[in-house]
Design a protein around this motif. Structure first.
Motif, PDB file in Angstrom:
ATOM      1  N   ASP A 152       0.803  -1.058  -0.082  1.00 46.53           N
ATOM      2  CA  ASP A 152       0.045  -0.066  -0.026  1.00 46.53           C
ATOM      3  C   ASP A 152       0.750   1.055  -0.052  1.00 46.53           C
ATOM      4  OD1 ASP A 152      -2.629   0.521  -0.276  1.00 46.53           O
ATOM      5  OD2 ASP A 152      -2.915   1.101   1.922  1.00 46.53           O
ATOM      6  N   ALA A 153       2.077   1.242  -0.646  1.00 41.72           N
ATOM      7  CA  ALA A 153       3.023   2.335  -0.689  1.00 41.72           C
ATOM      8  C   ALA A 153       2.750   3.174  -2.083  1.00 41.72           C
ATOM      9  CB  ALA A 153       4.306   1.837  -0.448  1.00 41.72           C
ATOM     10  N   LEU A 154       3.124   4.239  -2.055  1.00 40.68           N
ATOM     11  CA  LEU A 154       3.111   4.990  -3.387  1.00 40.68           C
ATOM     12  C   LEU A 154       4.489   4.449  -4.090  1.00 40.68           C
ATOM     13  CD1 LEU A 154       2.086   8.592  -2.454  1.00 40.68           C
ATOM     14  CD2 LEU A 154       0.603   6.858  -4.092  1.00 40.68           C
ATOM     15  N   VAL A 155       4.475   4.525  -5.223  1.00 40.55           N
ATOM     16  CA  VAL A 155       5.803   3.903  -6.102  1.00 40.55           C
ATOM     17  C   VAL A 155       6.401   5.054  -6.972  1.00 40.55           C
ATOM     18  CG1 VAL A 155       6.851   2.162  -7.595  1.00 40.55           C
ATOM     19  CG2 VAL A 155       4.699   1.645  -6.217  1.00 40.55           C
ATOM     20  N   VAL A 156       7.682   5.344  -6.665  1.00 43.24           N
ATOM     21  CA  VAL A 156       8.326   6.694  -7.388  1.00 43.24           C
ATOM     22  C   VAL A 156       9.260   6.114  -8.205  1.00 43.24           C
ATOM     23  CG1 VAL A 156       9.200   8.811  -7.134  1.00 43.24           C
ATOM     24  CG2 VAL A 156       7.481   8.240  -5.639  1.00 43.24           C
ATOM     25  N   VAL A 157       9.540   6.202  -9.306  1.00 44.03           N
ATOM     26  CA  VAL A 157      10.538   5.566 -10.171  1.00 44.03           C
ATOM     27  C   VAL A 157      11.299   6.608 -11.094  1.00 44.03           C
ATOM     28  CG1 VAL A 157      11.002   3.990 -12.374  1.00 44.03           C
ATOM     29  CG2 VAL A 157       9.142   3.485 -10.575  1.00 44.03           C
ATOM     30  N   ASP A 158      12.669   6.456 -10.774  1.00 48.72           N
ATOM     31  CA  ASP A 158      13.684   7.278 -11.608  1.00 48.72           C
ATOM     32  C   ASP A 158      13.794   6.802 -12.887  1.00 48.72           C
ATOM     33  OD1 ASP A 158      15.911   8.248 -13.025  1.00 48.72           O
ATOM     34  OD2 ASP A 158      17.144   7.610 -11.275  1.00 48.72           O
ATOM     35  N   ALA A 159      13.442   7.275 -13.917  1.00 47.60           N
ATOM     36  CA  ALA A 159      13.591   6.610 -15.307  1.00 47.60           C
ATOM     37  C   ALA A 159      14.191   7.479 -16.440  1.00 47.60           C
ATOM     38  CB  ALA A 159      12.156   6.336 -15.808  1.00 47.60           C
ATOM     39  N   VAL A 160      15.037   8.603 -15.568  1.00 47.88           N
ATOM     40  CA  VAL A 160      15.673   9.570 -16.367  1.00 47.88           C
ATOM     41  C   VAL A 160      16.477   8.936 -17.387  1.00 47.88           C
ATOM     42  CG1 VAL A 160      17.567  11.140 -16.347  1.00 47.88           C
ATOM     43  CG2 VAL A 160      16.160  11.201 -14.499  1.00 47.88           C
ATOM     44  N   SER A 161      17.346   7.762 -17.513  1.00 52.15           N
ATOM     45  CA  SER A 161      17.778   7.089 -18.604  1.00 52.15           C
ATOM     46  C   SER A 161      17.150   6.276 -19.165  1.00 52.15           C
ATOM     47  CB  SER A 161      19.397   6.875 -18.148  1.00 52.15           C
ATOM     48  OG  SER A 161      19.270   5.627 -17.268  1.00 52.15           O
ATOM     49  N   SER A 162      16.028   5.646 -18.686  1.00 53.32           N
ATOM     50  CA  SER A 162      15.341   4.323 -19.224  1.00 53.32           C
ATOM     51  C   SER A 162      14.189   5.067 -20.242  1.00 53.32           C
ATOM     52  CB  SER A 162      14.839   3.798 -18.366  1.00 53.32           C
ATOM     53  OG  SER A 162      14.022   4.077 -17.692  1.00 53.32           O
ATOM     54  N   ARG A 163      13.397   6.221 -19.765  1.00 55.72           N
ATOM     55  CA  ARG A 163      12.356   6.668 -20.508  1.00 55.72           C
ATOM     56  C   ARG A 163      12.448   6.843 -22.004  1.00 55.72           C
ATOM     57  NH1 ARG A 163       7.554   5.466 -20.222  1.00 55.72           N
ATOM     58  NH2 ARG A 163       7.208   6.122 -18.079  1.00 55.72           N
ATOM     59  N   GLY A 164      12.053   5.920 -22.852  1.00 53.67           N
ATOM     60  CA  GLY A 164      11.932   6.315 -24.096  1.00 53.67           C
ATOM     61  C   GLY A 164      12.813   5.214 -24.896  1.00 53.67           C
ATOM     62  N   ALA A 165      13.676   4.537 -23.647  1.00 53.81           N
ATOM     63  CA  ALA A 165      14.771   3.274 -24.138  1.00 53.81           C
ATOM     64  C   ALA A 165      14.462   1.798 -24.074  1.00 53.81           C
ATOM     65  CB  ALA A 165      15.961   3.737 -23.521  1.00 53.81           C
ATOM     66  N   VAL A 166      13.725   1.809 -22.991  1.00 52.94           N
ATOM     67  CA  VAL A 166      13.232   0.386 -22.550  1.00 52.94           C
ATOM     68  C   VAL A 166      11.776   0.377 -22.200  1.00 52.94           C
ATOM     69  CG1 VAL A 166      15.311  -0.667 -22.140  1.00 52.94           C
ATOM     70  CG2 VAL A 166      14.172   0.496 -20.332  1.00 52.94           C
ATOM     71  N   PRO A 167      10.989  -0.669 -22.310  1.00 50.66           N
ATOM     72  CA  PRO A 167       9.472  -0.353 -21.924  1.00 50.66           C
ATOM     73  C   PRO A 167       9.293   0.118 -20.451  1.00 50.66           C
ATOM     74  CG  PRO A 167       9.873  -2.417 -23.075  1.00 50.66           C
ATOM     75  CD  PRO A 167      11.246  -1.830 -22.724  1.00 50.66           C
ATOM     76  N   LEU A 168       8.403   0.830 -19.975  1.00 53.50           N
ATOM     77  CA  LEU A 168       7.776   1.347 -18.896  1.00 53.50           C
ATOM     78  C   LEU A 168       6.515   1.635 -19.036  1.00 53.50           C
ATOM     79  CD1 LEU A 168       8.392   2.203 -15.945  1.00 53.50           C
ATOM     80  CD2 LEU A 168       9.564   4.127 -16.507  1.00 53.50           C
ATOM     81  N   GLU A 169       5.577   0.899 -18.419  1.00 55.19           N
ATOM     82  CA  GLU A 169       4.238   1.125 -18.616  1.00 55.19           C
ATOM     83  C   GLU A 169       3.598   1.748 -17.377  1.00 55.19           C
ATOM     84  OE1 GLU A 169       2.343   0.686 -21.021  1.00 55.19           O
ATOM     85  OE2 GLU A 169       3.767  -0.362 -22.296  1.00 55.19           O
ATOM     86  N   THR A 170       3.666   3.088 -17.151  1.00 56.93           N
ATOM     87  CA  THR A 170       3.637   3.753 -16.214  1.00 56.93           C
ATOM     88  C   THR A 170       1.939   3.267 -15.559  1.00 56.93           C
ATOM     89  OG1 THR A 170       4.472   5.629 -17.216  1.00 56.93           O
ATOM     90  CG2 THR A 170       3.065   6.197 -15.410  1.00 56.93           C
ATOM     91  N   ASP A 171       0.866   3.421 -16.446  1.00 49.64           N
ATOM     92  CA  ASP A 171      -0.273   3.148 -15.920  1.00 49.64           C
ATOM     93  C   ASP A 171      -0.526   1.756 -15.682  1.00 49.64           C
ATOM     94  OD1 ASP A 171      -0.676   5.921 -15.901  1.00 49.64           O
ATOM     95  OD2 ASP A 171      -2.191   5.754 -17.546  1.00 49.64           O
ATOM     96  N   ALA A 172      -0.179   0.795 -16.811  1.00 48.65           N
ATOM     97  CA  ALA A 172      -0.430  -0.660 -16.450  1.00 48.65           C
ATOM     98  C   ALA A 172       0.234  -1.088 -15.341  1.00 48.65           C
ATOM     99  CB  ALA A 172      -0.073  -1.186 -17.993  1.00 48.65           C
ATOM    100  N   TRP A 173       1.510  -0.931 -15.072  1.00 50.10           N
ATOM    101  CA  TRP A 173       2.342  -1.217 -14.083  1.00 50.10           C
ATOM    102  C   TRP A 173       2.038  -0.603 -12.773  1.00 50.10           C
ATOM    103  CZ3 TRP A 173       7.973  -1.671 -16.636  1.00 50.10           C
ATOM    104  CH2 TRP A 173       7.733  -2.476 -17.666  1.00 50.10           C
ATOM    105  N   GLY A 174       0.983   0.389 -12.673  1.00 45.09           N
ATOM    106  CA  GLY A 174       0.580   1.159 -11.390  1.00 45.09           C
ATOM    107  C   GLY A 174       1.673   2.031 -10.870  1.00 45.09           C
ATOM    108  N   ILE A 175       2.532   2.699 -11.671  1.00 50.34           N
ATOM    109  CA  ILE A 175       3.619   3.407 -10.939  1.00 50.34           C
ATOM    110  C   ILE A 175       3.040   4.925 -10.799  1.00 50.34           C
ATOM    111  CG2 ILE A 175       5.800   4.348 -11.373  1.00 50.34           C
ATOM    112  CD1 ILE A 175       6.359   1.682 -12.852  1.00 50.34           C
ATOM    113  N   ASP A 176       3.278   5.488  -9.457  1.00 52.89           N
ATOM    114  CA  ASP A 176       2.565   6.698  -9.175  1.00 52.89           C
ATOM    115  C   ASP A 176       3.093   7.851  -9.946  1.00 52.89           C
ATOM    116  OD1 ASP A 176       0.079   5.979  -7.422  1.00 52.89           O
ATOM    117  OD2 ASP A 176       1.942   4.729  -6.609  1.00 52.89           O
TER     118      ASP A 176
END
Lengths: 377, 377
Positions: A152-176
């Motif tokens: 039940d924690a909020l999830v914060v992800v540093d995707a500075v170097s990954s966003r646009g390079a490897v998959p990261l499904e913000t909504d589908a993976w429930g990343i806040d």
């Protein structure tokens, strides 16, 4: 060929050189609206993607300032320099920080997070790193986010170097909250940074007491909803970002991810063919930056300097405790396989001249072969 | 022709379009060192000028976050929108804010400040505005700073729209912190902002407990002293700033100030020749932006829209309580008198077509005459 700032395509550079327009003028609003929509597409989210004129660290700070009241318990899972940055920031904002510190270069596993959360309890926010640029490790944030959600924690992800390079499904993976910046796979100069914010994150922000002004989410969200910016944005960079995101979406995100996976594979196979040992994992997620151990008796910084001075090629050395021990070749953004082979060929020559016992004349060929292999793993 | 962002010279735009370099690479360091030295020259200070990747408001925030512990008594002297921003920021950081609020458009006088300081006592920091962009008033900060110093307070000055346009002697006038941004008289796109910091300000910052990270002075000062940046700076904007500051210093600061004074005089005389009433003071310090009352029965926003839609000329309307009542013509940065006459001619035509009873055919001539008058006042 560092993991950022990365090369910027000429179309994007040309947009930078356009006359400066007023940020409340009609022509800028058109660009701004398109950029915000494109950011949402690239972010794979229906949530607002808040834009700041800042380095990536500003978007990190925003994700801490808006979610922290002094004494709040948060958990940081780190295995490198950028994980340490989450710890430094949450400490600076007076959080009660549970810092799960893995060795630099380790891949954080869901079990690491699950047991830490069970041991502490009552963690409000979990801070993760998607691509740890200092080590080349790309974590399985889908699995990590699921564990944080169980608690039940909020999830914060540093995707500075990954966003646009490897998959990261913000909504589908429930990343806040997903933090990113303009200067990596988004193919822009540094100076813009982003936080996507879920309704849960915004709700938490409404109760967080840390002082903040330019990084305040609610102020930024409200302005963006009216296609306004709360403060003068870096209009030239926004125009450049518009062009770069257009290129990224024209290539199609899936094709971009596939290209990055193949570039990473090419880089790893080329390095191994020379007889070098990888520091970053030899897996298909490692598509952002390849970290390579420098052979014994050779200093990494000298290899980096040799490439720069002799060939005009900029690669990165190790940060923090890895200084001198590794070199890093970035392949995020506007790269083609022949950029990788160039870096490998130069590295091979520099290492050979420094007296390293490496295999000559095979890395480039092996890299090109690996790049051609489309098979998913 | 708004008071910012302002037009950027082609040489500066061309620098923006250069390939992106790594911020820790040797060629960037050369540029960075030169920019920091040039900033010091333009700032008229021997103190460090700290550079942030941010809108101007970020440098405001930095000047508050580094000088405030919750409950500290500070004084804000405001007479317009940007003075209000000091109040909003110091309140956001939990200061005990004594807000001396003059009417918008008033010129803050030393006596206003002296009596307010005498009434309150124990004020640690005084926040001032040099050029209040919302009203066109340029305050006599030399006199105001002297009063604050008598009361042993630190002096912080917003010089976002004045730095480089009108004289501001940071060290000679004893101003502890001068806040500015790239997008006004410094002739760059928005995205960089600056705080010059005196030893006294740094000493106070060492005791201030407000959380801060990217805007932290000590972290930034330490990095800059080694020609490093604590976080990836907007390298393209830094290169552009290098070129722009070079142009400014080549013109010589005194010549730049003289040009701005003459542009302001030309704008005022042209407006008066049409029979319009000035909102900003009719004095030689008003060299940044000229605010003009819109004749009765005419809505300011419609005049601004007419200039934009019919002629492609962007001027500014009123902010806050002045919305609809004034128009503002900026003349900071890369402007020549024929830019002013263009704006005046367009304004004349738009007002006449809107039915205003104004004098036709004289504003341009009068403005050119006024510009030619070199006499100091």
């Amino acid at each position: 060929m560092t993991p950022g700032p990365t090369p910027v395509p000429p179309e994007v550079l040309a947009a930078l050189a356009e006359p400066v327009v007023h940020h409340r003028g009609r022509d800028f609003k058109e660009t701004y609206e398109r950029v915000l929509a494109r950011l949402g597409e690239v972010y794979r989210t229906q949530n607002p993607v808040l834009m700041f004129t800042s380095s990536g660290t500003g978007a990190f700070e925003s994700a801490v300032a808006n979610l922290t009241s002094p004494g709040d318990r948060v958990l940081v899972l780190s295995a490198g320099n950028f994980g340490e940055r989450w710890a430094a920031l949450t400490n600076a904002y007076g959080a009660d920080v549970v810092h799960v510190r893995l060795d630099w270069g380790e891949t954080p596993e869901p079990s690491d997070l699950r047991s830490a959360l069970a041991d502490t309890g009552d963690v409000r926010v979990v801070y993760l790193v998607h691509s740890e640029t200092s080590t080349g490790v790309v974590a399985d944030v889908q699995a990590l986010a699921a564990v944080a959600k169980e608690a039940d924690a909020l999830v914060v992800v540093d995707a500075v170097s990954s966003r646009g390079a490897v998959p990261l499904e913000t909504d589908a993976w429930g990343i806040d909250v997903v933090v990113s910046g303009s200067q990596k796979a988004l193919m822009c100069p540094p100076g813009l940074a982003f936080d996507s914010v879920s309704p849960g994150a915004l709700e938490a922000a409404a109760h967080a007491t840390s002082p903040r002004f330019v990084f305040d989410w609610e102020r930024t969200r409200k302005a963006q909803a009216k296609l306004d910016a709360p403060f003068t944005p870096a209009v030239s960079l926004v125009k450049a970002l518009d062009v770069a995101l257009g290129m990224l979406l024209a290539e199609a995100l899936e094709a971009t991810f596939e290209r990055h996976a193949r570039l990473g594979r090419a880089c790893r196979e080329g390095a191994k063919a020379m007889g070098l040992e990888l520091f970053s994992p030899d897996d298909e997620r490692s598509a952002v930056v390849t970290a390579i151990r420098v052979p014994d008796g050779i200093e990494g910084g000298e290899v980096v300097a040799a490439l720069r001075d002799r060939f005009g090629i900029t690669i990165a050395g190790g940060q923090g405790e890895l200084k001198g021990k590794i070199v890093r070749i970035g392949h995020i953004g506007w790269f083609d396989v022949f950029d990788i082979t160039t870096a490998l060929a130069a590295l091979e020559l520099a290492l050979a001249d420094a007296g390293a016992d490496i295999e000559r004349g095979i890395a480039v060929t092996r890299a090109l072969e690996a790049f051609e292999t489309h098979a998913a793993v």
